[in-house]
Design a protein around this motif. Structure first.
Motif: not given
Length: 453
Positions: A206-211, A214-217
């Protein structure tokens, strides 16, 4: 400059700017009048370039206009070739192959004179310091690209292993190490994992729930505002500062039969790459090259970039500050006991131990002239403080334990420190640290090498 070439240059400038840029700035950068710029903007718009804006407001080029540049300049060719060589030598096999294939595609469309510039070897990428890695960087890159959870087993700087699920979003290729930035589900915070310490990694379905963006920012913002966890400095160092400390060359001048063992242990605790220069008593230790490093002609010493530090306690304190991620110094507002016992060991304790070891102690009427008073007073003061304590300055291991523990361990081994229960319990809690064992093993190898030489 011909008008056609000028139009292409204007397109390139607009591509570099993500937001609106004023006409005056564009005209100044290109070296043309504002009136000429307005005409050129109109000409590009007539060719289909989606340039939005108007005089007095600013201009921005919308994505999608793919008119290519006429040709690369010589400096652009050199930049591409140098970048591809760096990727080929500093990344994983798949990226290395991709760099070669990309350069082959570029070379196929270049004229002969520029193709020769592409093959010019006058810009060299030298060998870098590498650590063996158990997990392929291509797997980490795939996790980032597909935004998937990654199950890893990680070994920290103290040798402790942990299993955790992370959301990777960035892989940093520093000169001295590779660092994975990720959100850690275990810690509920951003964490940085050295790639050479990731022992296993498995992509989850599964993918993690955040893009990822967005995490990078959020991560970039955290570098300026957040605090590190309990094992690091109070103020999180900015990424550029961390990279600078890790990429400076760190040289360790020592002799395996010297106090250099203290610094050797500290360097292993820090976990940064370093190069060892072994010096001989009476020869290379007194040579002009080394006297320029330490006019005393004694070891150990370190050179970290342009900084030169001598004296064991000073080196330990410097390394703890230069590499805060190792967590070897308390946060600034909790450093009272840390400073007290680090410099107690470097001053009164070492002086008392050295004088006592050669059979000399100050007469009672001269004791007030010495900072330590008497050897017995130093021993009692130290034993009373260490009684029931695991570490000398608080509830976690610091650089003060490296320095103090080394003296107590050696002192009990060679008879200059009594084997009191307080000292034995303290030393037993330190001597089996993985970093200490590594430094001792390396010292034994250096001693064997010197013996054969």
């Amino acid at each position: 400059m011909p008008r056609t070439e000028r139009l292409f240059e204007l397109l390139q400038i607009l591509r570099r700017h993500r937001g609106p840029v004023s006409g005056a700035s564009l005209a100044q950068e290109m070296g043309i009048s504002l009136r000429t710029l307005y005409r050129d903007i109109g000409a590009l718009q007539a060719l289909g370039a989606e340039i939005e804006g108007e005089p007095g407001v600013g201009y921005v080029l919308k994505p999608g206009f793919m008119l290519p540049p006429l040709m690369f300049s010589e400096e652009e060719i050199e930049a591409l070739a140098l970048g591809a060589r760096w990727v080929a030598r500093r990344t994983d096999d798949s990226l290395s192959r991709a760099a070669g294939e990309a350069m082959a595609k570029i070379a196929a469309v270049l004229p002969d004179d520029l193709r020769r510039r592409l093959d010019d070897a006058s810009l060299l990428v030298g060998r870098g310091w590498e650590r063996p890695q158990k997990v392929a960087l291509s797997l980490l890159r795939e996790a980032i690209r597909t935004e998937r959870r990654l199950l890893i087993v990680y070994r920290d700087e103290k040798g402790a292993r942990s299993e955790r699920v992370v959301w990777p979003f960035l892989l940093g290729f520093f000169e001295s190490t590779r660092v994975l930035a990720a959100w850690c589900e275990l810690r509920r915070d951003f964490r940085h994992f050295r790639a050479d310490r990731i022992e296993t990694a498995m992509l989850e379905k599964d993918r993690y729930p955040r893009r990822r963006q967005a995490l990078l920012k959020e991560w970039r913002q955290s570098l300026l505002t957040e605090f590190d966890n309990a094992v690091a400095y109070g103020q999180r160092p900015r990424l550029k500062e961390r990279e600078t400390a890790m990429t400076k060359e760190l040289v360790f001048y020592t002799n395996p039969q010297s106090r250099g063992g203290i610094v050797h242990w500290m360097l292993e605790e820090v976990g940064a790459p370093y190069r060892i220069e072994v010096l001989e008593y009476g020869t290379t230790m007194k040579a002009p090259d080394y006297l320029a490093i330490n006019p005393m002609g004694k070891v150990p010493a370190i050179r970290h970039g342009d900084a030169v530090v001598t004296e064991c306690a000073a080196i330990c304190a410097y390394l703890a500050d230069a590499f805060p991620d190792a967590g070897l110094a308390p946060i600034p507002q909790e450093r009272g006991a840390y400073y007290r016992w680090l410099f107690f060991a470097a001053g009164p304790m070492e002086a008392a131990f050295s004088n006592h070891a050669v059979g000399w102690d100050p007469d009672p009427d001269r004791q007030r002239m010495f900072g330590y008073g008497t050897y017995e007073l130093v021993i009692e003061t130290l034993a009373n403080h260490l009684k029931g304590r695991k570490y000398v300055a608080g509830d976690r291991f610091t650089a003060a334990d490296v320095y103090l523990g080394s003296h107590i361990g050696w002192g009990m081994q060679f008879g200059t420190v009594p084997k009191r229960p307080e000292f034995e319990a303290y030393w037993n809690g330190l001597k089996d640290r993985p970093a200490h064992r590594r430094s001792e093993e390396q010292t034994r190898k250096l001693m064997a090498k010197e013996a054969w030489a």
